[in-house]
Design a protein around this motif. Structure first.
Motif, PDB file in Angstrom:
ATOM      1  N   GLN A  89      24.391  44.687 -65.389  1.00 27.26           N
ATOM      2  CA  GLN A  89      24.392  43.634 -66.414  1.00 27.26           C
ATOM      3  C   GLN A  89      24.292  42.244 -65.785  1.00 27.26           C
ATOM      4  OE1 GLN A  89      27.751  43.794 -69.085  1.00 27.26           O
ATOM      5  NE2 GLN A  89      27.426  41.700 -69.786  1.00 27.26           N
ATOM      6  N   VAL A  90      25.051  42.017 -64.719  1.00 24.96           N
ATOM      7  CA  VAL A  90      25.033  40.710 -64.058  1.00 24.96           C
ATOM      8  C   VAL A  90      23.652  40.425 -63.479  1.00 24.96           C
ATOM      9  CG1 VAL A  90      25.912  39.414 -62.069  1.00 24.96           C
ATOM     10  CG2 VAL A  90      27.494  40.639 -63.560  1.00 24.96           C
ATOM     11  N   MET A  91      23.049  41.412 -62.804  1.00 29.03           N
ATOM     12  CA  MET A  91      21.739  41.189 -62.211  1.00 29.03           C
ATOM     13  C   MET A  91      20.661  41.022 -63.275  1.00 29.03           C
ATOM     14  SD  MET A  91      21.625  43.366 -58.660  1.00 29.03           S
ATOM     15  CE  MET A  91      22.048  44.974 -59.346  1.00 29.03           C
ATOM     16  N   GLN A  92      20.824  41.680 -64.412  1.00 31.18           N
ATOM     17  CA  GLN A  92      19.892  41.467 -65.511  1.00 31.18           C
ATOM     18  C   GLN A  92      19.935  40.021 -65.994  1.00 31.18           C
ATOM     19  OE1 GLN A  92      21.098  44.702 -68.205  1.00 31.18           O
ATOM     20  NE2 GLN A  92      18.967  45.359 -68.230  1.00 31.18           N
ATOM     21  N   GLU A  93      21.118  39.452 -66.064  1.00 27.09           N
ATOM     22  CA  GLU A  93      21.235  38.075 -66.530  1.00 27.09           C
ATOM     23  C   GLU A  93      20.674  37.088 -65.513  1.00 27.09           C
ATOM     24  OE1 GLU A  93      24.850  36.877 -68.269  1.00 27.09           O
ATOM     25  OE2 GLU A  93      25.252  38.812 -69.218  1.00 27.09           O
ATOM     26  N   TYR A  94      20.648  37.477 -64.241  1.00 26.72           N
ATOM     27  CA  TYR A  94      20.055  36.616 -63.225  1.00 26.72           C
ATOM     28  C   TYR A  94      18.544  36.789 -63.141  1.00 26.72           C
ATOM     29  CZ  TYR A  94      24.096  34.492 -60.950  1.00 26.72           C
ATOM     30  OH  TYR A  94      25.189  33.710 -60.664  1.00 26.72           O
ATOM     31  N   PHE A  95      18.066  38.043 -63.230  1.00 31.28           N
ATOM     32  CA  PHE A  95      16.649  38.326 -62.981  1.00 31.28           C
ATOM     33  C   PHE A  95      15.881  38.768 -64.221  1.00 31.28           C
ATOM     34  CE2 PHE A  95      19.033  40.159 -59.185  1.00 31.28           C
ATOM     35  CZ  PHE A  95      19.154  38.930 -58.577  1.00 31.28           C
ATOM     36  N   LYS A  96      16.533  38.788 -65.374  1.00 31.59           N
ATOM     37  CA  LYS A  96      15.915  39.225 -66.637  1.00 31.59           C
ATOM     38  C   LYS A  96      15.638  40.724 -66.636  1.00 31.59           C
ATOM     39  CE  LYS A  96      15.977  35.009 -68.063  1.00 31.59           C
ATOM     40  NZ  LYS A  96      17.019  34.604 -69.034  1.00 31.59           N
ATOM     41  N   GLU A  97      14.834  41.193 -65.677  1.00 30.60           N
ATOM     42  CA  GLU A  97      14.522  42.619 -65.559  1.00 30.60           C
ATOM     43  C   GLU A  97      14.981  43.118 -64.199  1.00 30.60           C
ATOM     44  OE1 GLU A  97      13.414  44.744 -67.721  1.00 30.60           O
ATOM     45  OE2 GLU A  97      13.089  43.297 -69.335  1.00 30.60           O
ATOM     46  N   LEU A  98      15.747  44.190 -64.208  1.00 25.98           N
ATOM     47  CA  LEU A  98      16.207  44.779 -62.955  1.00 25.98           C
ATOM     48  C   LEU A  98      15.291  45.935 -62.588  1.00 25.98           C
ATOM     49  CD1 LEU A  98      18.224  44.978 -60.664  1.00 25.98           C
ATOM     50  CD2 LEU A  98      19.653  46.434 -62.117  1.00 25.98           C
ATOM     51  N   GLU A  99      14.497  45.720 -61.562  1.00 19.12           N
ATOM     52  CA  GLU A  99      13.583  46.750 -61.078  1.00 19.12           C
ATOM     53  C   GLU A  99      13.381  46.551 -59.588  1.00 19.12           C
ATOM     54  OE1 GLU A  99       9.632  44.300 -62.540  1.00 19.12           O
ATOM     55  OE2 GLU A  99      10.313  46.047 -63.651  1.00 19.12           O
ATOM     56  N   GLU A 100      12.588  47.420 -58.978  1.00 17.91           N
ATOM     57  CA  GLU A 100      12.423  47.365 -57.522  1.00 17.91           C
ATOM     58  C   GLU A 100      11.867  46.017 -57.062  1.00 17.91           C
ATOM     59  OE1 GLU A 100      10.021  49.768 -53.999  1.00 17.91           O
ATOM     60  OE2 GLU A 100      10.316  50.697 -55.972  1.00 17.91           O
ATOM     61  N   GLU A 101      10.915  45.491 -57.795  1.00 17.02           N
ATOM     62  CA  GLU A 101      10.307  44.222 -57.402  1.00 17.02           C
ATOM     63  C   GLU A 101      11.306  43.072 -57.450  1.00 17.02           C
ATOM     64  OE1 GLU A 101       6.543  41.346 -58.679  1.00 17.02           O
ATOM     65  OE2 GLU A 101       6.861  43.295 -59.651  1.00 17.02           O
ATOM     66  N   SER A 102      12.142  43.046 -58.487  1.00 19.81           N
ATOM     67  CA  SER A 102      13.126  41.972 -58.587  1.00 19.81           C
ATOM     68  C   SER A 102      14.177  42.071 -57.490  1.00 19.81           C
ATOM     69  CB  SER A 102      13.795  41.997 -59.965  1.00 19.81           C
ATOM     70  OG  SER A 102      14.531  43.200 -60.160  1.00 19.81           O
ATOM     71  N   ILE A 103      14.481  43.304 -57.033  1.00 18.12           N
ATOM     72  CA  ILE A 103      15.411  43.475 -55.918  1.00 18.12           C
ATOM     73  C   ILE A 103      14.811  42.898 -54.641  1.00 18.12           C
ATOM     74  CG2 ILE A 103      16.614  45.141 -54.451  1.00 18.12           C
ATOM     75  CD1 ILE A 103      17.842  44.909 -57.197  1.00 18.12           C
ATOM     76  N   ARG A 104      13.550  43.205 -54.386  1.00 21.53           N
ATOM     77  CA  ARG A 104      12.897  42.738 -53.162  1.00 21.53           C
ATOM     78  C   ARG A 104      12.724  41.214 -53.159  1.00 21.53           C
ATOM     79  NH1 ARG A 104      11.016  47.029 -50.287  1.00 21.53           N
ATOM     80  NH2 ARG A 104      10.685  48.995 -51.417  1.00 21.53           N
ATOM     81  N   ASP A 105      12.578  40.607 -54.324  1.00 20.11           N
ATOM     82  CA  ASP A 105      12.332  39.166 -54.411  1.00 20.11           C
ATOM     83  C   ASP A 105      13.613  38.342 -54.398  1.00 20.11           C
ATOM     84  OD1 ASP A 105       9.636  39.656 -54.517  1.00 20.11           O
ATOM     85  OD2 ASP A 105       9.500  39.495 -56.708  1.00 20.11           O
ATOM     86  N   ASN A 106      14.767  38.988 -54.481  1.00 21.87           N
ATOM     87  CA  ASN A 106      16.021  38.233 -54.631  1.00 21.87           C
ATOM     88  C   ASN A 106      17.120  38.753 -53.716  1.00 21.87           C
ATOM     89  OD1 ASN A 106      15.540  36.395 -57.168  1.00 21.87           O
ATOM     90  ND2 ASN A 106      14.709  38.391 -57.735  1.00 21.87           N
TER      91      ASN A 106
END
Length: 234
Positions: A89-106
């Motif tokens: 939930q926290v990462m969704q609020e930071y990155f909007k969508e939680l997926e592999e690409e958002s993990i690699r970019d942040n």
């Protein structure tokens, strides 16, 4: 709760990011996680908890990502799962969508979040509104050391600073219900009174409120759903 480490894996089981909090489990144990999942899936015995001689894995799957907690302690497993969902939930609020690409970019902001969310394996600050006050969405902390939000020290993340009302008021309702079990002869087998105190508060600033209850009876107090709602059993 006491979790030893948190891992975020892709669909193939490759570790995208991890944080070891206690150092009591070898980091290599995560390499055995995906084979264990595949083995149990083939057997039709797949569960969100996998126990081995080395550690216990507790995991959730979200958008082709595995969020895994490892522990050696006799942890409260329900709290572990609550934290894993809170992490999503926290990462969704930071990155909007939680997926592999958002993990690699942040990577930077995720490491900061993992450091703030857990301290030595125990949940610390899990409210995204509090975290966003001193961890920016750009993935780095402010150049000037930010002041610790009052919500952290007072544990009232649901109340902001600077609230003012023209008139200070407190509305309080006491709601009670009686549960009674009797046999065919009318003898009472068990009974309890379940009650709730519902409060609606219009007070300026950050006042400290104290609620006094009769100490002649035994009460189990707990907060339910909202910080201004108490329930008890007698």
């Amino acid at each position: 709760m006491s979790t030893s480490a948190i891992y975020i894996l892709d669909i193939k089981g490759k570790v995208l990011i991890s944080r070891n909090y206690r150092g009591d489990i070898e980091t290599g144990v995560i390499e055995k996680f995906m084979p264990l999942v595949m083995e149990r899936e083939e057997e039709g015995n797949l569960t969100p908890i996998i126990q081995t001689a080395e550690c216990t894995y507790a995991y959730i799957k979200y958008n082709n990502l595995y969020i895994v907690s490892t522990t050696k302690k006799n942890a409260n497993i329900s709290l572990v799962f609550v934290f894993l969902h809170k992490l999503v939930q926290v990462m969704q609020e930071y990155f909007k969508e939680l997926e592999e690409e958002s993990i690699r970019d942040n990577f930077v902001v995720i490491y900061e979040l993992l450091d703030e969310l857990i301290d030595f394996g125990y949940p610390q600050t899990t409210d995204s509104k509090i975290l966003q006050e001193y961890i920016t969405q750009e993935g780095h902390k402010l150049e000037i050391q930010p002041r610790i939000p009052m919500a952290v020290t007072n544990a009232v993340s649901w109340r902001s600073e600077g609230i003012k009302y023209r008139k200070n008021e407190v509305f309080l309702d006491v709601i009670e219900s009686v549960n009674l079990l009797a046999n065919a002869n009318g003898n009472v087998l068990s009974s309890e009174i379940v009650g709730a105190i519902k409060m609606r508060v219009y007070l300026s600033g950050m006042p400290e409120l104290r609620l006094g209850l009769n100490d002649k009876c035994y009460l189990n107090l707990r907060v339910v759903e909202s910080p201004n709602l108490l329930s008890w059993k007698m």
